[in-house]
Structures are given as structure tokens and as C-alpha cells.
Design a protein around this motif. Structure first.
Motif, short mmCIF file in Angstrom:
data_model
loop_
_atom_site.label_atom_id
_atom_site.label_comp_id
_atom_site.label_asym_id
_atom_site.label_seq_id
_atom_site.Cartn_x
_atom_site.Cartn_y
_atom_site.Cartn_z
N ALA A 309 9.68 0.05 -8.01
CA ALA A 309 10.90 -0.13 -7.34
C ALA A 309 11.02 0.98 -6.04
N VAL A 310 10.41 1.85 -6.43
CA VAL A 310 10.41 3.01 -5.16
C VAL A 310 9.65 2.46 -4.17
N TYR A 311 8.31 1.88 -4.26
CA TYR A 311 7.75 1.36 -3.31
C TYR A 311 8.37 0.32 -2.56
N LEU A 312 9.11 -0.48 -3.20
CA LEU A 312 9.85 -1.79 -2.62
C LEU A 312 10.86 -1.26 -1.75
N TYR A 313 11.84 -0.17 -2.37
CA TYR A 313 12.81 0.36 -1.55
C TYR A 313 12.26 1.03 -0.36
N SER A 314 11.07 1.62 -0.36
CA SER A 314 10.56 2.68 0.64
C SER A 314 10.59 1.91 2.15
N PHE A 315 10.57 0.58 2.29
CA PHE A 315 10.71 -0.13 3.62
C PHE A 315 12.08 0.04 3.89
N ASP A 316 12.92 -0.28 3.07
CA ASP A 316 14.42 -0.15 3.76
C ASP A 316 14.92 1.14 3.82
N VAL A 317 14.23 2.16 3.26
CA VAL A 317 14.78 3.47 3.46
C VAL A 317 13.96 4.05 4.67
N PHE A 318 12.68 3.58 5.01
CA PHE A 318 12.19 3.93 6.42
C PHE A 318 12.84 3.27 7.41
N ARG A 319 13.14 1.76 7.29
CA ARG A 319 13.96 1.24 8.31
C ARG A 319 15.18 1.91 8.58
N ALA A 320 15.94 2.24 7.71
CA ALA A 320 17.44 3.07 7.96
C ALA A 320 17.10 4.24 8.51
N ALA A 321 15.93 4.80 8.22
CA ALA A 321 15.66 6.39 8.96
C ALA A 321 15.20 6.12 10.63
N GLY A 322 15.18 4.94 10.88
CA GLY A 322 14.90 4.67 12.18
C GLY A 322 13.57 4.25 12.72
N ILE A 323 12.74 3.99 11.68
CA ILE A 323 11.11 3.74 11.87
C ILE A 323 11.21 2.14 12.51
N PRO A 324 10.63 2.08 13.49
CA PRO A 324 10.52 0.59 13.99
C PRO A 324 9.80 -0.35 13.00
#
Length: 520
Positions: A309-324
Motif C-alpha cells: 500500500a505504501v508503494y502504491l500511494y507513493s506515486f500520489d504523494v510524490f505527485r502532490a509534492a510537485g514532482i512532474p
């Protein structure tokens, strides 16, 4: 001499011994055994978990092209998703079958020979992958994934058994953690090779799928130069001369290994006439029920701790943090690199801290991190800087996972079960692992769809329960023999029952018997 006094004297001797890393460097053949067995063992399991993500688009295109060319069918979206799910999940089915057979194969043919033959399975799977695009057949990928699963199921079990039996008692924790280090390295390698600059392209994706064949071939060509595990040779084949020869090669000749070989001889005397027992006999043996329960809890929570679950949500978190969006795959590489580096660090500290502390600290730390992560994910729509807190918590969770449960769980059955039950213990443990991986893959998307990030609260309960369970019910295994660990389980859970001191005295007498002398 009582068992407790024997343990204390052993601990005092340990304090005078050089650092574990120095001992490992004095055993170059053991280092080679760790590297060679790992590349064809748990590395294959980790690589197959992550390597299918990058070429998923190209594989789906092949599925559509195959159905259109061979069957004249244009697939609907749900049909394509169903076939893709079969391709993903068939790896778990093959892994389950491989793990169920691994214990018996290892007991029959030996650890080393079983690993050697298992590489032929990986090569067969790689051949199917390479030819799938030319033959315009996604079915070959489906069969290849199943074959890879069998290879990973057998390799994960036998690799762990082989290394745990090759390691001296003083290095058992460090060598055991290396099993999971190779699994993490396999996952990271799958992520790395899958980027578009390497093998994640339309022209080269079949070579990404076939990469496990190359690693299997590498082990096939090199493992034959290494000895069979000393414990297997002595305790299951009764070959004392072969055991002593293997010990000299693996552990080096610069140190005296006489005492540890004599401990193996004591265990051999205690197990004389006891054959290798199967899974049903292990399940019905009340004398090791707490060891069995420890294995069940540990391997179940390994899949239900929330790491997926952590690996799955990492993309959403990174995207929300401003990573293109086009940089997210490189951020994902950061999570894989964090897991590998933490596993390597765990190798260095496990002999100093002990495995029980790493387990308890890891699971309780994961539980606390999941609670905070749930809170930050809830608040990230209201507080602009909250995604950065979530990003830190993701890496912190991976740190706790890799520094404790990930590194200590895989070799656990080899430490707490006697030799006659080791194969059955590993079979049960890895069967739980494969069933859990399959169920998580099938059920996890549904849980996420309905609970969103509140699914972390479910995983929090598993982590908290397992941390407390290990704290109260599992003894430390560092620098202890199987007989000493068994006695400690008995002391914790049956304090009123007769102790094993009398048996330890008898074994001590056997240890001093001239017939048990060794030439080392």
C-alpha cells in the motif's frame, strides 16, 4: 552444566570475538556463496515482482494483437484486464507450487544440487519470454510467468536453507539478512532496468522479461564450484568427513572451528534415528507449536504489513509534492534504493543488536508511521506542505520495514526449527508468503477502492499485534544453537514444565565423548 550456564559462557566467548564483519571477511568462500546463491535465489523473486510494471503497456498491445491475428477478436477493456490479471497472478500460483515442492526436493537431492537444477527452470522461462513477441503469443508470456513462479518458489526456500546451513553460528544473523537484501536488490533491479533509457522500450522489453534467465545461467555456471552445506552433509547424510571439508572451505582455515563442529555433532547425536519430517508431522507436533505459531504470524504479517500500500500511494504523494509525472518513475527508484540500502545496513548491525530487537522496533515503528501517514494523507488537501511530511513518512516506513521484519523473517524457520523439521518449516512459511501475495494482489485493489488511505489502519493493527507478539513470545536467536532456542521457547511458555537441563547435561557428556572428536 546447565543449559543456561552454557549459554552464558557462550555469550562471554562472543564478547571476546572480533566483529562479525571481520569474521565474514576471513571467510571469502562464504562471501562468494552469499553472492552466487543470492543471484539465483531470492533475487529472482524480487525481480519478478517489479519487472512487469514497466512493459505492461507493450504486453497489453501484444495481447490485443494476438487475439486479433489468431482469433479475429477485438478485446473489450474488461477482457484485456482479465487476461492481464491472469498473467500477473500466475506467477504466485507457480511460486506456491514451487514452495510446496522445495522442502522435499532439497531433502532428496541436497541444497546445492536443487539450486543448480532450479536454474534450468529459469532458463526455460526466459526462452519463452524471448520468443513470445516473434511468435505473436501472449500465451507464452503466461506460461513463462508460471515457470518463473516455480523457479522463484523453489529458489527462495532452498537459497535460504542453503545459506543458513552454510553460516557459522556467529554469522547466522548477518548471512540470514542477506537473503532479503537480494530480494530487495531484485526489486530495485527490476525498477532500474525497466526505465526507458535501459530495457523499458518497445524494442527491448522482451529482454527485460528474459533477464531472470541470465541470472539463472550465471548461478548454474558458478554454484557447482561451491560445497554443499555442512549441516546437510552431517545431519541428513551422516557424512562427517564431507562436513569437515565443507567447513574448512566455507569458514576458512585461519580460525579454529572445532567447537562449532562439535556442536553439530551433538545435534547429530540427539537426532540420530530421526528422519526428516513432513508438513503434516510438523503441524501435529506439539513440542514446536510456538515455533510454528511464530512462523505463521511472522510470514502472514510480512504480506499484511502495508508495504504494498505504501508503494502504491507513493506515486500520489510524490505527485502532490510537485514532482512532474514523467519524473515519478525516478522517484519510485528512490524508494527501491532506500529499501536496498537499509537492508545492507541491517546486515551490518544485526549481529550487534539481535534479531528480536529489530523485529519489535521495526513493527512498532511501522505501526506508528502508518498512523501518522494516514493523518498526513487526510490533511494534505488542507495543508500545502503536508505532502512533504507524507513523503518523509513513506521513506521512514520503508526504513523500519527493511531494517527489521524484511531482513529477519525469511531465515527465521532455519533458526527456530530442528534439522528434521527445517524443510517442512520453510515449506509452510513460504507457502503462507505466496498465498498472501496472491490474496493481496486480488483483494488489495478492492480495499483501496472502498477505504482509500484509511486502509493503512488495517495494516497498522497487524503491525502492532505482531510487534507485541514477538516481544512477549519469541526469544532472541543470536549466537544460540537450535537446542538452546528450543529450551528458551519452553522456558517462556511452559515455565512449570521440566526444563531441558538434564538433556543438555547428557548432550554435554556426548560432546566430550572421544567418539565425537573432530579433526578440525
Amino acid at each position: 552444566m546447565s543449559l543456561s550456564s552454557r549459554t552464558s559462557s557462550g555469550a562471554e566467548r562472543t564478547l571476546n570475538m572480533p566483529h562479525a564483519l571481520t569474521l565474514l571477511l576471513d571467510s571469502p568462500v562464504l562471501i562468494v556463496a552469499i553472492l552466487i546463491s543470492g543471484i539465483g535465489g531470492t533475487f529472482q523473486y524480487g525481480f519478478q515482482i517489479s519487472s512487469l510494471n514497466s512493459p505492461s503497456t507493450f504486453i497489453k498491445e501484444l495481447i490485443n494483437a494476438t487475439c486479433l491475428q489468431h482469433h479475429g477478436l477485438s478485446l473489450e477493456h474488461w477482457q484485456l484486464s482479465l487476461i492481464w490479471s491472469f498473467i500477473v497472478s500466475t506467477f504466485c500460483i507457480g511460486g506456491l507450487l514451487g514452495s510446496l515442492c522445495a522442502g522435499r526436493l532439497a531433502a532428496t537431492y541436497g541444497r546445492k544440487r536443487c539450486l543448480l537444477l532450479n536454474n534450468l527452470v529459469a532458463v526455460c522461462g526466459a526462452v519463452l519470454m524471448v520468443l513470445s513477441k516473434t511468435a505473436m503469443s501472449f500465451e507464452m508470456i503466461l506460461v513463462g510467468r508460471f515457470i518463473y513462479g516455480v523457479n522463484a518458489g523453489v529458489g527462495s526456500v532452498v537459497h535460504t536453507m542453503y545459506l543458513m546451513e552454510c553460516a557459522p553460528k556467529r554469522l547466522r544473523g548477518m548471512v540470514g539478512v542477506s537473503v532479503t537484501t537480494f530480494l530487495s536488490f531484485g526489486k530495485f533491479s527490476g525498477q532500474l532496468l525497466g526505465i526507458s533509457e535501459l530495457l523499458g522500450t518497445e524494442e527491448r522489453w522482451i529482454w527485460l522479461l528474459a533477464f531472470s534467465g541470465f541470472t539463472g545461467l550465471l548461478q548454474l555456471l558458478t554454484l557447482s564450484f561451491l560445497p554443499e552445506s555442512p549441516r546437510f552433509l552431517l545431519l541428513e547424510r551422516g557424512d562427517q568427513q564431507g562436513c569437515e571439508k565443507a567447513v574448512r572451505r566455507l569458514w576458512g582455515t585461519s580460525r579454529d572451528h572445532k567447537q562449532e563442529v562439535e556442536e553439530m555433532l551433538v545435534e547429530h547425536a540427539a537426532l540420530r534415528g530421526v528422519r526428516s519430517r513432513g508438513v503434516i508431522e510438523l503441524l501435529s507436533d506439539r513440542s514446536v507449536r510456538w515455533q510454528l505459531l511464530t512462523t505463521l504470524v511472522s510470514f502472514t504479517t510480512l504480506q499484511l504489513c502495508g508495504i504494498n500500500a505504501v508503494y502504491l500511494y507513493s506515486f500520489d504523494v510524490f505527485r502532490a509534492a510537485g514532482i512532474p509525472p514523467h519524473q515519478l518513475r525516478y522517484a519510485s527508484l528512490g524508494t527501491g534504493l532506500c529499501e536496498v540500502s537499509t537492508s545492507l545496513a541491517c546486515v551490518m548491525v544485526v549481529e550487534k543488536t539481535g534479531k528480536k530487537i529489530l523485529f519489535v522496533r521495526g513493527y512498532l515503528g511501522m505501526a506508528a508511521t502508518l498512523a501518522l501517514l494516514t493523518l498526513t494523507l487526510y490533511l494534505q488537501n488542507y495543508v500545502s506542505w503536508m505532502p512533504y511530511c507524507s513523503m518523509v513518512l513513506i521513506f521512514l516506513f520503508i526504513f523500519f520495514f527493511s531494517s527489521g521484519p524484511a531482513g529477519g523473517t525469511a531465515p527465521l524457520p532455519g533458526e527456530i526449527f530442528p534439522q528434521s523439521l527445517k524443510a517442512a518449516g520453510f515449506t509452510i512459511a513460504w507457502t503462507i508468503n505466496w498465498v498472501g501475495l496472491f490474496l493481496v494482489g486480488m483483494v488489495f485493489p478492492i480495499i483501496v477502492e472502498h477505504l482509500d488511505y484509511f486502509c493503512f489502519l488495517i495494516f497498522l493493527v497487524f503491525c502492532l499485534f505482531t510487534g507485541l507478539f514477538v516481544w512477549r513470545n519469541v526469544p532472541e536467536t543470536k549466537n544460540r544453537t537450535v537446542l538452546e532456542i528450543t529450551a528458551e521457547f519452553q522456558r517462556i511458555h511452559n515455565p512449570a514444565a521440566p526444563t531441558m537441563d538434564a538433556k543438555a547435561d547428557q548432550l554435554e557428556a556426548n560432546n566430550n565423548h572421544p567418539s565425537l572428536s573432530t579433526r578440525l
